[in-house]
Design an enzyme around this catalytic site. Structure first.
Site, PDB file in Angstrom:
ATOM      1  N   GLU A 430       0.814  -1.562   0.154  1.00 36.46           N
ATOM      2  CA  GLU A 430      -0.349   0.259   0.053  1.00 36.46           C
ATOM      3  C   GLU A 430       1.204   1.688  -0.358  1.00 36.46           C
ATOM      4  OE1 GLU A 430      -2.508  -0.018   3.369  1.00 36.46           O
ATOM      5  OE2 GLU A 430      -0.922  -1.366   4.861  1.00 36.46           O
ATOM      6  N   ASN A 453      -6.558   1.382  -1.242  1.00 35.71           N
ATOM      7  CA  ASN A 453      -7.167   2.751  -0.744  1.00 35.71           C
ATOM      8  C   ASN A 453      -6.277   3.659  -0.291  1.00 35.71           C
ATOM      9  OD1 ASN A 453      -9.851   1.299  -0.934  1.00 35.71           O
ATOM     10  ND2 ASN A 453      -9.501   0.690   1.264  1.00 35.71           N
ATOM     11  N   ASP A 454      -5.196   3.386   0.273  1.00 31.37           N
ATOM     12  CA  ASP A 454      -3.948   3.698   0.817  1.00 31.37           C
ATOM     13  C   ASP A 454      -2.713   3.592  -0.188  1.00 31.37           C
ATOM     14  OD1 ASP A 454      -4.364   4.583   3.125  1.00 31.37           O
ATOM     15  OD2 ASP A 454      -3.568   2.441   3.726  1.00 31.37           O
ATOM     16  N   CYS A 501      -7.284  -6.444  -1.699  1.00 35.74           N
ATOM     17  CA  CYS A 501      -7.554  -5.938  -0.354  1.00 35.74           C
ATOM     18  C   CYS A 501      -8.506  -4.456  -0.443  1.00 35.74           C
ATOM     19  CB  CYS A 501      -7.243  -6.777   0.395  1.00 35.74           C
ATOM     20  SG  CYS A 501      -6.319  -5.622   1.614  1.00 35.74           S
TER      21      CYS A 501
HETATM   22  C1  PEP Z   1      -5.924  -0.365   2.054  1.00 34.72           C
HETATM   23  O1  PEP Z   1      -5.314   0.712   2.673  1.00 34.72           O
HETATM   24  O2  PEP Z   1      -6.192  -0.252   0.463  1.00 34.72           O
HETATM   25  C2  PEP Z   1      -7.024  -1.459   2.722  1.00 34.72           C
HETATM   26  C3  PEP Z   1      -7.463  -2.097   2.511  1.00 34.72           C
HETATM   27  O3  PEP Z   1      -6.888  -1.181   4.209  1.00 34.72           O
HETATM   28  P1  PEP Z   1      -7.414   0.168   4.667  1.00 34.72           P
HETATM   29  O4  PEP Z   1      -8.876   0.641   4.040  1.00 34.72           O
HETATM   30  O5  PEP Z   1      -7.558  -0.495   6.132  1.00 34.72           O
HETATM   31  O6  PEP Z   1      -6.170   1.412   5.128  1.00 34.72           O
HETATM   32 MG    MG Z   2      -4.369   0.705   4.277  1.00 36.69          MG
END
Ligand code: PEP
Ligand code: MG
Length: 571
Positions: A430, A453-454, A501
């Protein structure tokens, strides 16, 4: 006259029907000018709290299978709030200073709601509505008089400022076609509920929503984030056609959700769920998840005054793993710190929490926290356990983490216990640095799971929680796709599998691209599983690979989206 309002799409689909305004009933309490006896007021508060707790327990027991897990979790958080020592201390101090139980409770809870509303993270802003909801329940238990809520007797599109958890319980959801909100956002209670129930919803429509009179015909478009008021005939016909297609697709997806994830040519793609509680685990199995690709463990650490012990964690992991009946489960070690503070850690505030002491960076500062979690996980002996570390940026970090795992295994075996037979150790990708050096990491981990997401927020330098720039952090940006491709090309020759994920995995538009890039596993919110499985059945591996190669050549996320539309197989 027809009118079009724009907001944020929070749950897909189209609803067409008459508007119905939800009135939020408020509780009126009388102010007393007679001097009050603090002891009596304290006793009244105590009795009201107990009554509120009993009511919540009854709702939870009653709705265990009817409400989505996230709604249950919010009601559970409200129960905890009724026993919050800090809050009670404030309320009793105000009572001792002469306030009535009602005034003291109202003022103290108002202050918490105001603090939450002022935080930059929309998740916490959304929690302010939850606090106001429990405030109203206790006021009613203190003898306040609540307005009668009025509900429609026929199907309507629900219009509201926002939705609070107690309304979720009493709302006649079978008569609600869709939800349009003045405020709210992606993580608001209404959004969670709408997505879990498959109700189309749009948030952030602003005060203009108030101009819609009850019973006016509206089209609510949860895909485009629009509400069309008094549509003309042509608009109505077009919306009805799209609605019919959407219903047919939903029905077909639900009917085949239990089938394994695969492409049109039979290539298997593992479809897993992202979960954060035992209730989620149940929902995941029901939705057709073949495993858990991300168990977020932050819930064990937040909203408490001491860190969770090995025994406490062990019991929760056991409960979740039992529900998963042998399916593989990827447990992510805690991703706390930064913007998810835990009071007992006494972490100094940081100017840029997303670039600060978060996740494994915190573990390196406070190794005992990580050791406790590893001990609890290994002790379960769950055969298909995979442990995953978040926010890995350097090879030195992963070496250190593996040493902690080895030491935890040694502690376990010295007690005569055996570690999980199929144990795998992996890392989240990430941070762009980790993606770019994936070939080095592939030598020291068993698998990768890409947290888009990150990865998107760090690649595009756009804070995912800041509404002013969050749209920039679009994980379909070709720069992010190129990083994903690089990870796969480094992982596969080394025999490592790669999952995704982040939210991107549950987006039916993105899923064929990810598969075309060679991703082996997609992990998503349980509710997204049927639609993603259905979309993947339309693509062959060759077609998905061709799409992915084209996507990598695009200049923007918008262009990638258009490309998917254009290349969609017609079956
Ligand atoms: C992400 O960063 O994509 C991730 C699945 O973790 P979170 O959303 O919990 O930071
Ligand atoms: Mg994350």
């Amino acid at each position: 006259m027809s009118q079009r309002l724009s907001g944020i799409p929070i749950s897909p689909g189209i609803a067409i029907g008459p508007a119905w305004w939800l009135q939020t009933p408020t509780v009126a309490t009388r102010h007393s000018d007679v001097p009050l006896n603090p002891e009596t007021e304290r006793a009244r508060l105590e009795a009201a709290r107990e009554q509120a707790k009993r009511e919540l327990a009854a709702i939870l027991a009653d709705q265990q299978h009817a409400l989505p897990p996230e709604s249950l979790a919010i009601l559970e958080a409200q129960q905890l709030m009724l026993d919050d020592p800090d809050l009670l201390q404030h309320v009793t101090a105000a009572i001792d200073a002469g306030q009535s139980a009602s005034d003291a409770w109202r003022n103290a809870t108002d202050a918490i709601a105001a603090q939450l509303s002022a935080l930059p993270d929309p998740y916490f802003q959304a929690r302010a509505a939850d606090v106001r909801d429990i405030q109203q329940r206790v006021l009613r238990c203190l003898g306040g008089v609540a307005e009668e809520a009025v509900y429609p007797t026929t199907p309507h599109v629900l219009l509201a400022d926002d939705l609070v958890p107690s309304q979720t319980v009493t709302l006649p959801l079978d008569r609600i076609l869709g939800i349009a909100l003045v405020g709210g956002g992606l993580t608001s209670h209404a959004a969670i509920l709408a997505r879990a129930r498959g109700l189309p919803a749009v948030a952030g429509l602003g005060r203009a929503l108030h101009t819609i009179a009850p019973e006016t015909l509206v089209i609510l478009d949860g895909d485009r984030g629009e509400v069309i008021v008094n549509p003309d005939e042509a608009t109505l016909v077009e919306a009805q056609a799209r609605q019919a297609a959407w219903h047919a697709a939903q029905k077909a997806a639900a009917a085949t959700a239990a089938e394994p994830g695969q492409l049109a040519d039979g290539t298997r793609i593992e479809i897993a769920a992202n979960i954060g509680s035992a209730a989620d685990a149940r929902a995941a199995v029901q939705a057709g998840a073949e495993g858990v690709g991300l168990l977020r463990t932050e819930f064990l650490y937040l909203d408490r005054v001491t860190p969770p012990s090995t025994e406490e964690q062990f019991a929760i992991y056991q409960e979740i793993f039992t529900l998963l009946e042998g399916r593989p489960v990827v447990v992510r070690t805690f991703d706390i710190g930064g913007d998810k503070p835990a009071p007992y850690l006494s972490l100094p505030p940081e100017a840029n929490p997303f670039l600060g002491v978060r996740a494994i960076r915190l573990a390196r500062q406070q190794p005992a926290l990580l050791d406790t979690q590893l001990d609890a996980l290994l002790r379960t002996g769950y055969p298909a356990l995979r442990i995953m570390f978040p926010m890995v940026a350097t090879i030195a970090e992963i070496h250190w983490l593996r040493e902690r795992v080895d030491a935890a295994i040694a502690r376990l075996t010295s007690q005569g216990l055996t570690p999980p037979p199929g144990l795998q150790i992996g890392m989240m990708v990430e941070i762009p640095a980790a993606a770019l050096l994936a070939e080095h990491f592939a030598a020291v981990v068993d698998f990768f799971s890409i947290g888009t997401n990150d990865l998107a927020q760090y690649t595009l330098a756009a804070d995912r929680t800041n509404p002013a720039v969050a749209a920039l952090a679009d994980a379909l940006h070709p720069a992010v796709l190129r990083l994903i491709q690089h990870v796969v090309s480094a992982a596969h020759p080394a025999g490592r599998w790669v999952g995704v994920c982040g939210e991107l995995a549950g987006d039916p538009v993105a899923a064929p691209i990810l598969v075309g890039l060679g991703i082996d596993e997609l992990s998503m919110a349980p509710a997204a599983i049927p639609a993603v499985k259905a979309v993947l059945r339309q693509w062959t591996r060759d077609a998905a690979e061709h799409l992915a190669q084209e996507a990598l050549r695009q200049e923007s996320a918008e262009a990638v989206r258009q490309l998917v539309q254009a290349m969609m197989p017609h079956r």
